[in-house]
Design a protein around this motif. Sequence first.
Motif, PDB file in Angstrom:
ATOM      1  N   ALA A   1     -38.036   2.915  -9.909  1.00  0.00           N
ATOM      2  CA  ALA A   1     -38.900   1.899 -10.510  1.00  0.00           C
ATOM      3  C   ALA A   1     -39.946   1.419  -9.503  1.00  0.00           C
ATOM      4  O   ALA A   1     -41.116   1.220  -9.851  1.00  0.00           O
ATOM      5  N   CYS A   2     -39.521   1.250  -8.260  1.00  0.00           N
ATOM      6  CA  CYS A   2     -40.460   0.842  -7.205  1.00  0.00           C
ATOM      7  C   CYS A   2     -41.517   1.916  -6.984  1.00  0.00           C
ATOM      8  O   CYS A   2     -42.699   1.613  -6.779  1.00  0.00           O
ATOM      9  N   ALA A   3     -41.094   3.181  -7.029  1.00  0.00           N
ATOM     10  CA  ALA A   3     -42.036   4.284  -6.848  1.00  0.00           C
ATOM     11  C   ALA A   3     -43.066   4.310  -7.976  1.00  0.00           C
ATOM     12  O   ALA A   3     -44.262   4.559  -7.743  1.00  0.00           O
ATOM     13  N   SER A   4     -42.629   4.041  -9.198  1.00  0.00           N
ATOM     14  CA  SER A   4     -43.561   4.002 -10.327  1.00  0.00           C
ATOM     15  C   SER A   4     -44.582   2.886 -10.155  1.00  0.00           C
ATOM     16  O   SER A   4     -45.777   3.063 -10.429  1.00  0.00           O
ATOM     17  N   LEU A   5     -44.118   1.738  -9.678  1.00  0.00           N
ATOM     18  CA  LEU A   5     -45.033   0.622  -9.435  1.00  0.00           C
ATOM     19  C   LEU A   5     -46.011   0.944  -8.306  1.00  0.00           C
ATOM     20  O   LEU A   5     -47.165   0.498  -8.327  1.00  0.00           O
ATOM     21  N   MET A   6     -45.551   1.710  -7.320  1.00  0.00           N
ATOM     22  CA  MET A   6     -46.450   2.120  -6.237  1.00  0.00           C
ATOM     23  C   MET A   6     -47.590   2.975  -6.785  1.00  0.00           C
ATOM     24  O   MET A   6     -48.747   2.828  -6.374  1.00  0.00           O
ATOM     25  N   MET A   7     -47.278   3.860  -7.720  1.00  0.00           N
ATOM     26  CA  MET A   7     -48.321   4.713  -8.289  1.00  0.00           C
ATOM     27  C   MET A   7     -49.300   3.898  -9.125  1.00  0.00           C
ATOM     28  O   MET A   7     -50.487   4.219  -9.197  1.00  0.00           O
ATOM     29  N   GLU A   8     -48.813   2.834  -9.750  1.00  0.00           N
ATOM     30  CA  GLU A   8     -49.717   1.948 -10.482  1.00  0.00           C
ATOM     31  C   GLU A   8     -50.591   1.149  -9.519  1.00  0.00           C
ATOM     32  O   GLU A   8     -51.777   0.935  -9.768  1.00  0.00           O
ATOM     33  N   GLN A   9     -49.991   0.712  -8.419  1.00  0.00           N
ATOM     34  CA  GLN A   9     -50.713  -0.102  -7.443  1.00  0.00           C
ATOM     35  C   GLN A   9     -51.749   0.718  -6.686  1.00  0.00           C
ATOM     36  O   GLN A   9     -52.831   0.225  -6.363  1.00  0.00           O
ATOM     37  N   PHE A  10     -51.410   1.977  -6.391  1.00  0.00           N
ATOM     38  CA  PHE A  10     -52.295   2.845  -5.609  1.00  0.00           C
ATOM     39  C   PHE A  10     -52.638   4.087  -6.434  1.00  0.00           C
ATOM     40  O   PHE A  10     -51.907   5.088  -6.396  1.00  0.00           O
ATOM     41  N   PRO A  11     -53.742   4.053  -7.177  1.00  0.00           N
ATOM     42  CA  PRO A  11     -54.106   5.196  -8.030  1.00  0.00           C
ATOM     43  C   PRO A  11     -54.312   6.498  -7.263  1.00  0.00           C
ATOM     44  O   PRO A  11     -54.245   7.578  -7.862  1.00  0.00           O
ATOM     45  N   ASP A  12     -54.550   6.414  -5.953  1.00  0.00           N
ATOM     46  CA  ASP A  12     -54.764   7.630  -5.163  1.00  0.00           C
ATOM     47  C   ASP A  12     -53.464   8.382  -4.887  1.00  0.00           C
ATOM     48  O   ASP A  12     -53.496   9.502  -4.366  1.00  0.00           O
ATOM     49  N   ILE A  13     -52.312   7.792  -5.200  1.00  0.00           N
ATOM     50  CA  ILE A  13     -51.048   8.521  -5.078  1.00  0.00           C
ATOM     51  C   ILE A  13     -50.963   9.508  -6.242  1.00  0.00           C
ATOM     52  O   ILE A  13     -51.039   9.119  -7.406  1.00  0.00           O
ATOM     53  N   ILE A  14     -50.801  10.785  -5.917  1.00  0.00           N
ATOM     54  CA  ILE A  14     -50.759  11.811  -6.964  1.00  0.00           C
ATOM     55  C   ILE A  14     -49.351  12.358  -7.180  1.00  0.00           C
ATOM     56  O   ILE A  14     -49.095  13.027  -8.184  1.00  0.00           O
ATOM     57  N   PHE A  15     -48.441  12.070  -6.246  1.00  0.00           N
ATOM     58  CA  PHE A  15     -47.083  12.612  -6.376  1.00  0.00           C
ATOM     59  C   PHE A  15     -46.144  11.813  -5.486  1.00  0.00           C
ATOM     60  O   PHE A  15     -46.543  11.329  -4.421  1.00  0.00           O
ATOM     61  N   GLY A  16     -44.913  11.677  -5.945  1.00  0.00           N
ATOM     62  CA  GLY A  16     -43.903  11.011  -5.139  1.00  0.00           C
ATOM     63  C   GLY A  16     -42.580  11.744  -5.242  1.00  0.00           C
ATOM     64  O   GLY A  16     -42.251  12.314  -6.287  1.00  0.00           O
ATOM     65  N   TYR A  17     -41.839  11.752  -4.162  1.00  0.00           N
ATOM     66  CA  TYR A  17     -40.505  12.361  -4.169  1.00  0.00           C
ATOM     67  C   TYR A  17     -39.567  11.472  -3.362  1.00  0.00           C
ATOM     68  O   TYR A  17     -39.912  11.035  -2.252  1.00  0.00           O
ATOM     69  N   GLY A  18     -38.385  11.205  -3.928  1.00  0.00           N
ATOM     70  CA  GLY A  18     -37.452  10.352  -3.216  1.00  0.00           C
ATOM     71  C   GLY A  18     -36.010  10.731  -3.447  1.00  0.00           C
ATOM     72  O   GLY A  18     -35.664  11.394  -4.428  1.00  0.00           O
TER      73      GLY A  18
END
Length: 284
Positions: A177-194
């Motif tokens: 959920a935090c990772a999803s919010l990070m992508m909303e906060q920073f549109p330049d994030i194109i991918f996340g893995y955790g």
Amino acid sequence: YLAWRQVDCHINNQYNTCFWALVKSGKTEKEAHQALKGTSSKDKNKLLLQQFQVNYNDEPAMFRKGSTVYRDKVKTDDCGNPIKRTREAITVSNFDLIGPEFWENHQYILGEASDYLCLGGKEKYGYEYVKKFDNIHRLPYSNWTIVRISACQFDQFSLIHSFDKPNDETALRLMNACASLMMEQFPDIIFGYGFDNEYSFVFQEKTELYQRDERLIISSCSSCFTSFYMMKWKEYFPSKELVQPPHFQVEVSCYPEPRIVCDYLSRRQSECELFLPPKDHILN
């Protein structure tokens, strides 16, 4: 440096005091900004006194000067009762740092350097030159930026909060959920893995986030992820109190080719599958 920050505190607070006084009196925000455009400190003091009967110097020192927190040497206990031995107590106050008086009375804070600070008598310090020491490290262009966020002392944190072992599904969903919010906060994030207690975020190659200032990227990503984690805690653990705040560290890596980005993510996933603890160093 500290004198410079206190001067900025005064400038910003004096402007804001005038601005909101004008807005509360009926002006629009645009009109208030226009009324203050080009005014000096003296002009603002005059405006407050004549139009609003406010003496700016009577405003609380915390507003005008900001706050100082330091270890003071005291001979009282926590209740104010006198004791024989001097002890250190964390103290919050609102001293003037633009002149040498504070440092003369608290020479133990900076040690021998305080002798030099006190040579100037009661003269105020110059401070503009300190900006020259600002060492901005900008991430290289034409590189993919990866920000890896990982929890510090997570074994202790998970023990205190009774996370299931080896995997706590709810805790992992909270991280997602935090990772999803990070992508909303920073549109330049194109991918996340955790996995486990970490997340890696890939920023697009041409990102101009904070003009690629590494320090600002690190501090912003760390504070945002931590804030999201605490904000979402009750949603995922409604019956558990957050008794210890989480701490997340951030590492930044830059890779010139998409293939290397893929290899980096493969490496992180291999550690997940092998269940190896993350290394405590910056990835190259």
